[in-house]
Motif scaffolding. Structure first.
Motif, PDB file in Angstrom:
ATOM      1  N   VAL A   1     185.513 158.606 -12.360  1.00 56.72           N
ATOM      2  CA  VAL A   1     184.904 158.585 -13.689  1.00 56.72           C
ATOM      3  C   VAL A   1     184.365 157.188 -13.937  1.00 56.72           C
ATOM      4  O   VAL A   1     184.944 156.194 -13.511  1.00 56.72           O
ATOM      5  N   VAL A   2     183.221 157.131 -14.631  1.00 58.95           N
ATOM      6  CA  VAL A   2     182.575 155.852 -14.920  1.00 58.95           C
ATOM      7  C   VAL A   2     182.078 155.865 -16.348  1.00 58.95           C
ATOM      8  O   VAL A   2     181.518 156.858 -16.818  1.00 58.95           O
ATOM      9  N   SER A   3     182.290 154.746 -17.034  1.00 63.34           N
ATOM     10  CA  SER A   3     181.681 154.493 -18.329  1.00 63.34           C
ATOM     11  C   SER A   3     181.093 153.097 -18.222  1.00 63.34           C
ATOM     12  O   SER A   3     181.815 152.103 -18.258  1.00 63.34           O
ATOM     13  N   MET A   4     179.769 153.014 -18.062  1.00 64.07           N
ATOM     14  CA  MET A   4     179.143 151.729 -17.812  1.00 64.07           C
ATOM     15  C   MET A   4     177.824 151.615 -18.575  1.00 64.07           C
ATOM     16  O   MET A   4     176.972 152.499 -18.459  1.00 64.07           O
ATOM     17  N   PHE A   5     177.698 150.535 -19.335  1.00 60.60           N
ATOM     18  CA  PHE A   5     176.484 150.248 -20.114  1.00 60.60           C
ATOM     19  C   PHE A   5     176.087 151.428 -20.999  1.00 60.60           C
ATOM     20  O   PHE A   5     174.912 151.746 -21.154  1.00 60.60           O
ATOM     21  N   GLY A   6     177.079 152.113 -21.564  1.00 60.20           N
ATOM     22  CA  GLY A   6     176.814 153.223 -22.471  1.00 60.20           C
ATOM     23  C   GLY A   6     176.643 154.577 -21.788  1.00 60.20           C
ATOM     24  O   GLY A   6     176.534 155.594 -22.455  1.00 60.20           O
ATOM     25  N   PHE A   7     176.601 154.609 -20.477  1.00 63.85           N
ATOM     26  CA  PHE A   7     176.459 155.862 -19.734  1.00 63.85           C
ATOM     27  C   PHE A   7     177.829 156.303 -19.234  1.00 63.85           C
ATOM     28  O   PHE A   7     178.617 155.498 -18.774  1.00 63.85           O
ATOM     29  N   LYS A   8     178.074 157.612 -19.314  1.00 65.73           N
ATOM     30  CA  LYS A   8     179.334 158.167 -18.834  1.00 65.73           C
ATOM     31  C   LYS A   8     179.021 159.282 -17.846  1.00 65.73           C
ATOM     32  O   LYS A   8     178.189 160.143 -18.120  1.00 65.73           O
ATOM     33  N   PHE A   9     179.685 159.255 -16.704  1.00 64.72           N
ATOM     34  CA  PHE A   9     179.540 160.335 -15.737  1.00 64.72           C
ATOM     35  C   PHE A   9     180.764 160.385 -14.848  1.00 64.72           C
ATOM     36  O   PHE A   9     181.583 159.466 -14.833  1.00 64.72           O
ATOM     37  N   SER A  10     180.896 161.496 -14.136  1.00 64.68           N
ATOM     38  CA  SER A  10     182.058 161.686 -13.279  1.00 64.68           C
ATOM     39  C   SER A  10     181.643 162.439 -12.030  1.00 64.68           C
ATOM     40  O   SER A  10     180.514 162.894 -11.903  1.00 64.68           O
ATOM     41  N   GLY A  11     182.599 162.551 -11.098  1.00 70.90           N
ATOM     42  CA  GLY A  11     182.357 163.281  -9.864  1.00 70.90           C
ATOM     43  C   GLY A  11     182.201 162.362  -8.668  1.00 70.90           C
ATOM     44  O   GLY A  11     182.689 161.225  -8.654  1.00 70.90           O
ATOM     45  N   PHE A  12     181.489 162.864  -7.675  1.00 70.93           N
ATOM     46  CA  PHE A  12     181.343 162.140  -6.411  1.00 70.93           C
ATOM     47  C   PHE A  12     180.579 160.831  -6.594  1.00 70.93           C
ATOM     48  O   PHE A  12     180.940 159.809  -6.016  1.00 70.93           O
ATOM     49  N   ILE A  13     179.521 160.843  -7.409  1.00 71.17           N
ATOM     50  CA  ILE A  13     178.715 159.628  -7.612  1.00 71.17           C
ATOM     51  C   ILE A  13     179.551 158.543  -8.280  1.00 71.17           C
ATOM     52  O   ILE A  13     179.469 157.367  -7.906  1.00 71.17           O
ATOM     53  N   ALA A  14     180.366 158.914  -9.238  1.00 66.05           N
ATOM     54  CA  ALA A  14     181.246 157.945  -9.906  1.00 66.05           C
ATOM     55  C   ALA A  14     182.261 157.383  -8.925  1.00 66.05           C
ATOM     56  O   ALA A  14     182.554 156.184  -8.936  1.00 66.05           O
ATOM     57  N   TRP A  15     182.782 158.255  -8.080  1.00 64.28           N
ATOM     58  CA  TRP A  15     183.734 157.802  -7.046  1.00 64.28           C
ATOM     59  C   TRP A  15     183.044 156.837  -6.100  1.00 64.28           C
ATOM     60  O   TRP A  15     183.599 155.805  -5.744  1.00 64.28           O
ATOM     61  N   TRP A  16     181.835 157.133  -5.686  1.00 66.86           N
ATOM     62  CA  TRP A  16     181.064 156.274  -4.778  1.00 66.86           C
ATOM     63  C   TRP A  16     180.797 154.921  -5.438  1.00 66.86           C
ATOM     64  O   TRP A  16     180.885 153.875  -4.806  1.00 66.86           O
ATOM     65  N   MET A  17     180.469 154.945  -6.726  1.00 61.25           N
ATOM     66  CA  MET A  17     180.210 153.709  -7.460  1.00 61.25           C
ATOM     67  C   MET A  17     181.471 152.859  -7.537  1.00 61.25           C
ATOM     68  O   MET A  17     181.417 151.633  -7.364  1.00 61.25           O
ATOM     69  N   TRP A  18     182.631 153.488  -7.793  1.00 60.41           N
ATOM     70  CA  TRP A  18     183.899 152.761  -7.836  1.00 60.41           C
ATOM     71  C   TRP A  18     184.161 152.078  -6.499  1.00 60.41           C
ATOM     72  O   TRP A  18     184.556 150.921  -6.445  1.00 60.41           O
ATOM     73  N   ARG A  19     183.918 152.800  -5.419  1.00 55.77           N
ATOM     74  CA  ARG A  19     184.129 152.214  -4.085  1.00 55.77           C
ATOM     75  C   ARG A  19     183.171 151.065  -3.821  1.00 55.77           C
ATOM     76  O   ARG A  19     183.545 150.073  -3.207  1.00 55.77           O
ATOM     77  N   SER A  20     181.934 151.194  -4.287  1.00 54.76           N
ATOM     78  CA  SER A  20     180.952 150.123  -4.092  1.00 54.76           C
ATOM     79  C   SER A  20     181.368 148.855  -4.819  1.00 54.76           C
ATOM     80  O   SER A  20     181.288 147.749  -4.254  1.00 54.76           O
ATOM     81  N   VAL A  21     181.810 148.991  -6.062  1.00 52.65           N
ATOM     82  CA  VAL A  21     182.263 147.822  -6.828  1.00 52.65           C
ATOM     83  C   VAL A  21     183.495 147.208  -6.166  1.00 52.65           C
ATOM     84  O   VAL A  21     183.609 145.988  -6.056  1.00 52.65           O
ATOM     85  N   TYR A  22     184.391 148.037  -5.675  1.00 53.21           N
ATOM     86  CA  TYR A  22     185.585 147.546  -4.981  1.00 53.21           C
ATOM     87  C   TYR A  22     185.187 146.715  -3.760  1.00 53.21           C
ATOM     88  O   TYR A  22     185.717 145.624  -3.538  1.00 53.21           O
TER      89      TYR A  22
END
Length: 134
Positions: free
Chosen positions: A40-61
């Motif tokens: 799950v992601v809440s970033m710059f006012g946008f909220k989304f979940s699923g595989f893309i959010a998981w991928w984004m979390w891994r990228s930031v990590y």
């Protein structure tokens, strides 16, 4: 990190005799991995979940890891896990085998011995009902 920049500027302001500015924290967003390939992601006012959010979390990590070698190791491990999944294996030691043997021996000792079918007489009664339908 952002607070350190404000602190450095406030030190400069103190030396120059200017008024200090307070630090105000503003969140850039929140990320979380919540399961197998799900986030799950809440970033710059946008909220989304699923595989893309998981991928984004891994990228930031990965971006926040300290060295390139460590980033490459983690990226390779994640890629292999994504492509092949995890292998689950169990190692049984001699101590485990001995413990299981002792448990089975206790269970067998507590059970009553079963009698074979031929040694005990089995009685069955068959009741036939003849109801007349009117």
């Amino acid at each position: 990190m952002r607070e350190a920049i404000v602190a450095a500027k406030n030190i400069e302001r103190t030396i120059l005799g200017r008024p200090l500015k307070p630090f105000q924290y503003r969140t850039m967003g929140m990320l979380a991995s919540i399961g197998h390939h799900t986030g799950v992601v809440s970033m710059f006012g946008f909220k989304f979940s699923g595989f893309i959010a998981w991928w984004m979390w891994r990228s930031v990590y990965l971006i926040k890891l300290p060295r390139l070698v460590k980033k490459l190791r983690v990226m390779m491990a994640w890629t292999l896990d994504l492509l092949f999944g995890r292998d689950i294996e169990q190692m049984i030691t001699l101590r485990d085998v001995e413990e299981l043997s002792e448990r089975w021996a206790r269970i067998r000792a507590e059970r009553k011995p079963l009698t074979p079918f031929g040694s005990q007489e089995i009685k069955t009664t068959i009741v036939v009902s003849q109801d007349k339908v009117a």
